[in-house]
Enzyme design. Structure first.
Site, PDB file in Angstrom:
ATOM      1  CD1 TRP A 130      -2.730   1.533   0.522  1.00  0.00           C
ATOM      2  CD2 TRP A 130      -2.039   1.831   2.631  1.00  0.00           C
ATOM      3  NE1 TRP A 130      -3.474   2.540   1.075  1.00  0.00           N
ATOM      4  CE2 TRP A 130      -3.067   2.747   2.364  1.00  0.00           C
ATOM      5  CE3 TRP A 130      -1.457   1.826   3.896  1.00  0.00           C
ATOM      6  CZ2 TRP A 130      -3.525   3.649   3.309  1.00  0.00           C
ATOM      7  CZ3 TRP A 130      -1.904   2.720   4.845  1.00  0.00           C
ATOM      8  CH2 TRP A 130      -2.933   3.620   4.548  1.00  0.00           C
ATOM      9  CG  ASP A 211      -1.542  -2.027   8.229  1.00  0.00           C
ATOM     10  OD1 ASP A 211      -2.369  -1.730   9.103  1.00  0.00           O
ATOM     11  OD2 ASP A 211      -1.510  -1.481   7.102  1.00  0.00           O
ATOM     12  CE  LYS A 246      -9.848  -0.247   4.116  1.00  0.00           C
ATOM     13  NZ  LYS A 246      -9.559   0.642   3.043  1.00  0.00           N
TER      14      LYS A 246
HETATM   15  C1  LMR Z   1      -6.981   1.612  -0.142  1.00  0.00           C
HETATM   16  O1  LMR Z   1      -5.940   0.945  -0.124  1.00  0.00           O
HETATM   17  O2  LMR Z   1      -7.578   1.900  -1.189  1.00  0.00           O
HETATM   18  C2  LMR Z   1      -7.592   2.050   1.157  1.00  0.00           C
HETATM   19  O3  LMR Z   1      -6.863   1.567   2.226  1.00  0.00           O
HETATM   20  C3  LMR Z   1      -7.870   3.493   1.216  1.00  0.00           C
HETATM   21  C4  LMR Z   1      -6.645   4.329   1.358  1.00  0.00           C
HETATM   22  O4  LMR Z   1      -6.571   5.090   2.329  1.00  0.00           O
HETATM   23  O5  LMR Z   1      -5.743   4.265   0.518  1.00  0.00           O
END
Ligand code: LMR
Length: 400
Positions: A130, A211, A246
């Site tokens: 992420w 996480d 979520k």
């Molecule tokens: C995502 O990965 O789309 C979500 O966790 C929202 C974000 O804050 O990026």
């Protein structure tokens, strides 16, 4: 005075949301941001949350500051969910938990704490991860590296390479891990792979930072926490950031938690104090509303069970969409050499489609279908009304 301040290019995920909203295409489909939409394409308010809201609905109630660490019932809820209600570490008082502003807030507080008390530690994230993981740790002046994780060509995890890499890290380096529903790939380690990895982490005295933002969307509440509980059983000093965005559909309320498992109750007390101090220096204390909802839902047996069932029905709807998308693509592209098995091997909200940047751009400009530029598709944005359209669009760009 501000003329030399850099422009901000925008966030790769949140910026996409703005672009989607501005798109006039009537057929547009938002598969970018990780948000669960129901079968009608609506953001749901869970029934358990509605009940909790009714219990707290009193607009003229006084609003004192919450404690720096948030509501005790919120903190307890995080601990029970992550470690299991009867976990020994909870009875022994060895876990320092604070309520946080979503999962991002937990990562930020955790990273600030690491920067202060483990200044030599570097943080390693999966390749890919992420994007905000990197931003948050770098934003706390922590050097961020990446460990091998996902092989695009075979849509699988490079486990051996990952292990070889981890073995070379220095004592007290931080390994940022996704216990379930890996973001962005959807590919999770098996329990056996977790056992092997955690053994290496233990031998090399690394710090696992887990996480978990999608608990309940993978297999079930307990299985999704396997890596966390195993690390605890092995006596590791595990950090856990968790989010209710979520699984309680409470995105805008910003509710989550940060827990640090310590060897003794005395150490947990010291750590807890320092986490409070970090919070005080950034925002003093969390907002109350979301914390009350978490407290009510998670600490009431009936509402808790209702919540679990609601999460599982979201999980099952996503799984059904995976099957449907895979089956249409297989039919449409039967004459081509594509393999779509990855769609159902991946877990949680995301599918890493392996589409090229150009293909992702075509999906957006020609069809109004929005994926993150790294090819991540949010499966929770699919529904019976748009899955055919999305599959046809994907088939068209894959045909070239
Ligand atoms: C995502 O990965 O789309 C979500 O966790 C929202 C974000 O804050 O990026």
């Amino acid at each position: 005075m501000f003329a030399n301040i850099d422009y901000y290019a925008g966030d790769p995920i949140l910026g996409l949301m703005d672009k989607f909203v501005a798109d006039p295409n009537p057929n547009k489909v938002n598969l970018g941001i990780g948000i669960y939409y129901d079968e009608n394409g609506q953001l749901p308010v869970l029934d358990c949350v509605k009940t909790a809201e009714q219990r707290i609905a009193n607009p003229i109630a006084p609003r004192p500051y919450l404690p720096m660490a948030g509501l005790p019932g919120h903190r307890q809820a995080c601990q029970d969910l992550l470690f299991g209600k009867d976990a020994q570490i909870l009875q022994q008082g060895r876990v320092a938990t604070i309520a946080t502003l979503g999962g991002s807030g937990a990562l930020k507080v955790g990273a600030e704490f690491l920067h202060e008390w483990f200044p030599q530690s570097k943080c390693y994230v999966s390749d890919p991860t992420w994007s905000n993981h990197i931003a948050i740790f770098e934003g706390c002046d922590i050097e961020v590296g990446s460990y091998p994780y996902y092989d695009k060509a075979s849509s699988s995890i490079k486990f051996d390479e990952m292990i070889d890499f981890v073995k070379k890290l220095k004592k007290q380096d931080v390994l940022l891990l996704h216990p379930c529903c890996h973001n962005p790939t959807g590919m999770d380690l098996t329990q056996q792979q977790w056992d092997t990895l955690l053994e290496v982490i233990k031998q090399h005295e690394l710090i696992p930072f887990m996480d978990i933002a999608y608990q309940g969307f993978g297999e079930d509440m307990d299985s999704d926490a396997y890596a966390i509980r195993k690390a605890v059983d092995m006596g590791l000093p595990v950090f856990v950031s968790n989010s209710y965005s979520k699984n309680l559909s409470l995105y805008g309320e910003r509710v989550g938690g940060l827990s640090i498992v310590c060897p003794t109750a005395d150490e947990a007390e010291r750590v807890f104090g320092q986490l409070n101090f970090v919070v005080r220096r950034i925002y003093t204390s969390p907002p109350a509303h979301g914390g009350h909802v978490v407290d009510i839902v998670m600490n009431d047996d009936k509402l808790y069970q209702q919540w679990v069932n609601e999460v599982y029905s979201m999980r099952d709807r996503i799984k059904a969409m995976r099957l449907k998308l895979k089956s249409i693509l297989e039919t449409e592209l039967a004459d081509f050499d594509y393999n779509f098995d990855y769609i159902t091997r991946q877990n949680g909200m995301f599918s890493f489609t392996g589409l090229t940047t150009e293909q992702v751009e075509r999906l957006q400009s020609e069809f109004g279908v929005y994926l993150v530029s790294n090819s991540r598709m949010c499966m929770a944005g699919l529904n019976v009304n748009n899955v055919d359209y999305v599959a046809q669009a994907m088939a068209t760009v894959l045909k070239g």
